[in-house]
Design a protein around this motif. Structure first.
Motif, PDB file in Angstrom:
ATOM      1  N   VAL A   5       0.850  -1.184   0.000  1.00  0.00           N
ATOM      2  CA  VAL A   5       0.000   0.000   0.000  1.00  0.00           C
ATOM      3  C   VAL A   5       0.888   1.238   0.000  1.00  0.00           C
ATOM      4  N   VAL A   6       0.799   2.039  -1.070  1.00  0.00           N
ATOM      5  CA  VAL A   6       1.612   3.246  -1.183  1.00  0.00           C
ATOM      6  C   VAL A   6       0.711   4.451  -0.960  1.00  0.00           C
ATOM      7  N   LEU A   7       0.958   5.176   0.124  1.00  0.00           N
ATOM      8  CA  LEU A   7       0.130   6.337   0.437  1.00  0.00           C
ATOM      9  C   LEU A   7       0.492   7.511  -0.475  1.00  0.00           C
ATOM     10  N   PRO A   8      -0.496   8.162  -1.082  1.00  0.00           N
ATOM     11  CA  PRO A   8      -0.209   9.309  -1.958  1.00  0.00           C
ATOM     12  C   PRO A   8       0.026  10.581  -1.154  1.00  0.00           C
ATOM     13  N   ILE A   9       1.089  10.551  -0.349  1.00  0.00           N
ATOM     14  CA  ILE A   9       1.424  11.699   0.492  1.00  0.00           C
ATOM     15  C   ILE A   9       2.874  12.103   0.231  1.00  0.00           C
ATOM     16  N   PRO A  10       3.163  13.406   0.302  1.00  0.00           N
ATOM     17  CA  PRO A  10       2.197  14.502   0.342  1.00  0.00           C
ATOM     18  C   PRO A  10       1.440  14.630  -0.975  1.00  0.00           C
ATOM     19  N   ASN A  11       0.348  15.384  -0.967  1.00  0.00           N
ATOM     20  CA  ASN A  11      -0.487  15.540  -2.158  1.00  0.00           C
ATOM     21  C   ASN A  11       0.211  16.465  -3.156  1.00  0.00           C
ATOM     22  N   LEU A  12       0.786  15.879  -4.216  1.00  0.00           N
ATOM     23  CA  LEU A  12       1.610  16.661  -5.151  1.00  0.00           C
ATOM     24  C   LEU A  12       0.804  17.517  -6.121  1.00  0.00           C
ATOM     25  N   ALA A  13      -0.519  17.430  -6.053  1.00  0.00           N
ATOM     26  CA  ALA A  13      -1.331  18.340  -6.862  1.00  0.00           C
ATOM     27  C   ALA A  13      -1.344  19.745  -6.253  1.00  0.00           C
ATOM     28  N   LEU A  14      -1.083  19.838  -4.958  1.00  0.00           N
ATOM     29  CA  LEU A  14      -1.199  21.134  -4.274  1.00  0.00           C
ATOM     30  C   LEU A  14      -0.099  22.126  -4.654  1.00  0.00           C
ATOM     31  N   PRO A  15       1.181  21.735  -4.705  1.00  0.00           N
ATOM     32  CA  PRO A  15       2.185  22.716  -5.143  1.00  0.00           C
ATOM     33  C   PRO A  15       1.981  23.163  -6.595  1.00  0.00           C
ATOM     34  N   GLU A  39      -9.305  22.871  -1.011  1.00  0.00           N
ATOM     35  CA  GLU A  39      -9.939  21.574  -0.769  1.00  0.00           C
ATOM     36  C   GLU A  39      -8.904  20.522  -0.366  1.00  0.00           C
ATOM     37  N   GLY A  40      -7.747  20.537  -1.019  1.00  0.00           N
ATOM     38  CA  GLY A  40      -6.686  19.578  -0.691  1.00  0.00           C
ATOM     39  C   GLY A  40      -6.136  19.798   0.710  1.00  0.00           C
ATOM     40  N   ILE A  41      -5.961  21.063   1.088  1.00  0.00           N
ATOM     41  CA  ILE A  41      -5.462  21.382   2.430  1.00  0.00           C
ATOM     42  C   ILE A  41      -6.452  20.919   3.493  1.00  0.00           C
ATOM     43  N   LYS A  42      -7.740  21.166   3.261  1.00  0.00           N
ATOM     44  CA  LYS A  42      -8.761  20.741   4.220  1.00  0.00           C
ATOM     45  C   LYS A  42      -8.828  19.215   4.323  1.00  0.00           C
ATOM     46  N   ALA A  43      -8.734  18.539   3.188  1.00  0.00           N
ATOM     47  CA  ALA A  43      -8.873  17.083   3.175  1.00  0.00           C
ATOM     48  C   ALA A  43      -7.800  16.410   4.026  1.00  0.00           C
ATOM     49  N   ASP A  44      -6.580  16.951   4.013  1.00  0.00           N
ATOM     50  CA  ASP A  44      -5.474  16.340   4.770  1.00  0.00           C
ATOM     51  C   ASP A  44      -5.137  17.104   6.043  1.00  0.00           C
ATOM     52  N   TYR A  49       1.166  23.596   6.321  1.00  0.00           N
ATOM     53  CA  TYR A  49       1.236  24.032   4.925  1.00  0.00           C
ATOM     54  C   TYR A  49       0.307  25.219   4.691  1.00  0.00           C
ATOM     55  N   TYR A  50      -0.858  25.204   5.328  1.00  0.00           N
ATOM     56  CA  TYR A  50      -1.814  26.310   5.193  1.00  0.00           C
ATOM     57  C   TYR A  50      -1.197  27.611   5.695  1.00  0.00           C
ATOM     58  N   ARG A  51      -0.452  27.519   6.809  1.00  0.00           N
ATOM     59  CA  ARG A  51       0.203  28.721   7.330  1.00  0.00           C
ATOM     60  C   ARG A  51       1.182  29.303   6.310  1.00  0.00           C
ATOM     61  N   SER A  52       1.961  28.448   5.664  1.00  0.00           N
ATOM     62  CA  SER A  52       2.936  28.947   4.678  1.00  0.00           C
ATOM     63  C   SER A  52       2.244  29.492   3.439  1.00  0.00           C
ATOM     64  N   LEU A  59      -3.656  32.213  -0.495  1.00  0.00           N
ATOM     65  CA  LEU A  59      -5.027  32.019  -0.008  1.00  0.00           C
ATOM     66  C   LEU A  59      -5.283  33.019   1.100  1.00  0.00           C
ATOM     67  N   PRO A  60      -6.539  33.466   1.255  1.00  0.00           N
ATOM     68  CA  PRO A  60      -6.856  34.351   2.384  1.00  0.00           C
ATOM     69  C   PRO A  60      -6.787  33.575   3.697  1.00  0.00           C
ATOM     70  N   ALA A  61      -6.276  34.199   4.736  1.00  0.00           N
ATOM     71  CA  ALA A  61      -6.149  33.536   6.033  1.00  0.00           C
ATOM     72  C   ALA A  61      -7.514  33.401   6.700  1.00  0.00           C
ATOM     73  N   ASP A  62      -7.763  32.218   7.206  1.00  0.00           N
ATOM     74  CA  ASP A  62      -9.003  31.920   7.928  1.00  0.00           C
ATOM     75  C   ASP A  62      -8.598  31.367   9.288  1.00  0.00           C
ATOM     76  N   ALA A  63      -8.672  32.206  10.338  1.00  0.00           N
ATOM     77  CA  ALA A  63      -8.199  31.823  11.673  1.00  0.00           C
ATOM     78  C   ALA A  63      -8.972  30.634  12.228  1.00  0.00           C
ATOM     79  N   ALA A  64     -10.268  30.582  11.959  1.00  0.00           N
ATOM     80  CA  ALA A  64     -11.089  29.482  12.473  1.00  0.00           C
ATOM     81  C   ALA A  64     -10.690  28.157  11.831  1.00  0.00           C
ATOM     82  N   LEU A  65     -10.458  28.190  10.524  1.00  0.00           N
ATOM     83  CA  LEU A  65     -10.039  26.982   9.820  1.00  0.00           C
ATOM     84  C   LEU A  65      -8.683  26.506  10.322  1.00  0.00           C
ATOM     85  N   LEU A  66      -7.749  27.435  10.480  1.00  0.00           N
ATOM     86  CA  LEU A  66      -6.419  27.083  10.966  1.00  0.00           C
ATOM     87  C   LEU A  66      -6.488  26.460  12.366  1.00  0.00           C
ATOM     88  N   GLU A  67      -7.289  27.057  13.232  1.00  0.00           N
ATOM     89  CA  GLU A  67      -7.436  26.542  14.601  1.00  0.00           C
ATOM     90  C   GLU A  67      -8.023  25.130  14.586  1.00  0.00           C
TER      91      GLU A  67
END
Length: 385
Positions: A5-15, A39-44, A49-52, A59-67
């Motif tokens: 089983v090869v995990l598709p991590i990290p998600n290379l579609a995001l960069p 969507e990719g950031i939320k899924a994993d 990564y969201y902070r960077s 992307l616009p910063a969403d403090a609630a999502l980050l927390e």
């Protein structure tokens, strides 16, 4: 985790989505890229990564999502740490290695580079199975791809190759070809990279690295440039593996078929479309766009000129669907740089080929390379003596 089983991590579609968002001239692709990235950031639950990404204003910063994501990351890490502690107290070395690998995969999934690399290397030290060791090193390669760290990619590709030579199975050997081929394309080594991708065409399983359609596209792009005409037909145009994806890659189908069939006006249009749809928007290929387009034009000009001792500028321009002025300017540059063996008689509007005999060309190559070697030896002798 089972070895197969090869995990598709990290998600290379995001960069790739992040790359598109970083380019103002790709604004027509921004909405879709922004959606896929979020969507990719939320899924994993990728809080680091969201902070960077938000720090770079992609992307616009969403403090609630980050927390929310940080809380999920903390809870998952606590669970994995407990699992590791229990394994160290109660279980054997293989269970400890599995727990370490699960912890490393967590950091890899959420895009925490430093902790992921440290944890993966620790898991590598504690893992005994050759298959699992190879998978850890390939994961480190993917982390390198994700963050664009070429030194990390090269180092771990070399390590993966060493491990596979010691005991890698058929599947991992073939997946390594894809990893190496993609890396070689990223550093502009299209010939060797294309050979590796072509060799893995019928056995492709590296879906954790890229999709099959992207793999086929890279295979075509690299090999159209480097294959001889007879091989282009045999290995690409008539390949059943390529034929099945061509309906989804119409621009690439037009590119290679029109080059092979000598429909140069249609080839130029396909090349221009390819530049806009596959090269400029690609994180992997964008830095090489000008080089690739230039080399493909030289290839097409050479292919046509090989068939004639001379032809008029007008007929050459009509063959490529461009103006005489464009052909004159472009051929002049390529002739001056030694890339095309012909001369332009501007008075009579004629292009005459003057290809050097094969033996003369080989002799010139030997002399040129010999001079380079002698100069290197002389410089070395000064250092040593």
């Amino acid at each position: 985790m089972p070895e197969d089983v090869v995990l598709p991590i990290p998600n290379l579609a995001l960069p790739q989505s992040l790359f598109v968002l970083s380019k103002p001239h790709l604004s027509h692709l921004h909405d879709n890229a922004r959606k896929e990235l979020l969507e990719g950031i939320k899924a994993d639950q990728m809080a680091p990564y969201y902070r960077s990404v938000t720090a770079a204003n992609a992307l616009p910063a969403d403090a609630a999502l980050l927390e929310e994501m940080e809380a999920a990351n903390t809870a998952e890490l606590a669970r994995l740490d407990t699992q590791l502690e229990e394994a160290e107290k109660m279980e054997g070395e293989s269970d400890i290695a599995d727990a370490l690998q699960a912890r490393a995969n967590h950091f890899t999934r959420i895009g925490d580079k430093e902790r992921a690399v440290e944890a993966q290397n620790l898991a590598l030290e504690k893992t005994a199975g050759m298959g699992s060791r190879i998978e850890i090193v390939l994961t480190l390669v993917r982390i390198g791809f994700f963050f664009g760290d070429f030194d990390m990619i090269s180092k771990n590709l070399a390590q993966a190759e060493e491990l596979i030579e010691k005991g890698g199975d058929w599947d991992r050997r073939n997946r390594l070809k894809v990893y190496r081929g993609v890396h070689l394309l990223s550093i502009r080594q299209f010939k060797r990279g294309g050979e590796l991708l072509l060799d893995a065409l019928s056995t492709f399983t590296a879906t954790e690295l890229l999709s099959y359609n992207d793999f086929a596209a890279y295979t075509i792009i690299a090999n159209v440039l480097t294959l001889k005409r007879v091989d282009l037909k045999k290995k690409l145009i008539e390949s059943s593996d390529i034929i099945q994806v061509l309906p989804e890659l119409p621009t690439l189908a037009d590119l290679m078929k029109n080059l092979y069939d000598s429909h140069y006006d249609k080839f130029f249009l396909a090349l221009a479309t390819l530049e806009q749809t596959h090269l400029i928007p690609s994180r992997l290929l964008s830095p090489h766009t000008r080089f690739y387009v230039r080399e493909m034009r030289i290839l097409a000009y050479s292919q046509l000129l090989e068939s004639y001792r001379s032809l008029t500028l007008d007929s050459l321009a009509r063959s490529f669907g461009v103006s005489e002025e464009f052909v004159d300017n472009e051929l002049s540059r390529f002739i001056a740089s030694g890339r095309l063996h012909c001369t332009i008689d501007k008075v009579h509007g004629i292009v005459e080929t003057n290809r050097p005999p094969l033996k003369s060309a080989q002799y010139e190559t030997v002399i040129r390379q010999g001079d380079i070697l002698l100069n290197a030896v002389q410089r070395l002798s000064k250092v040593l003596y």
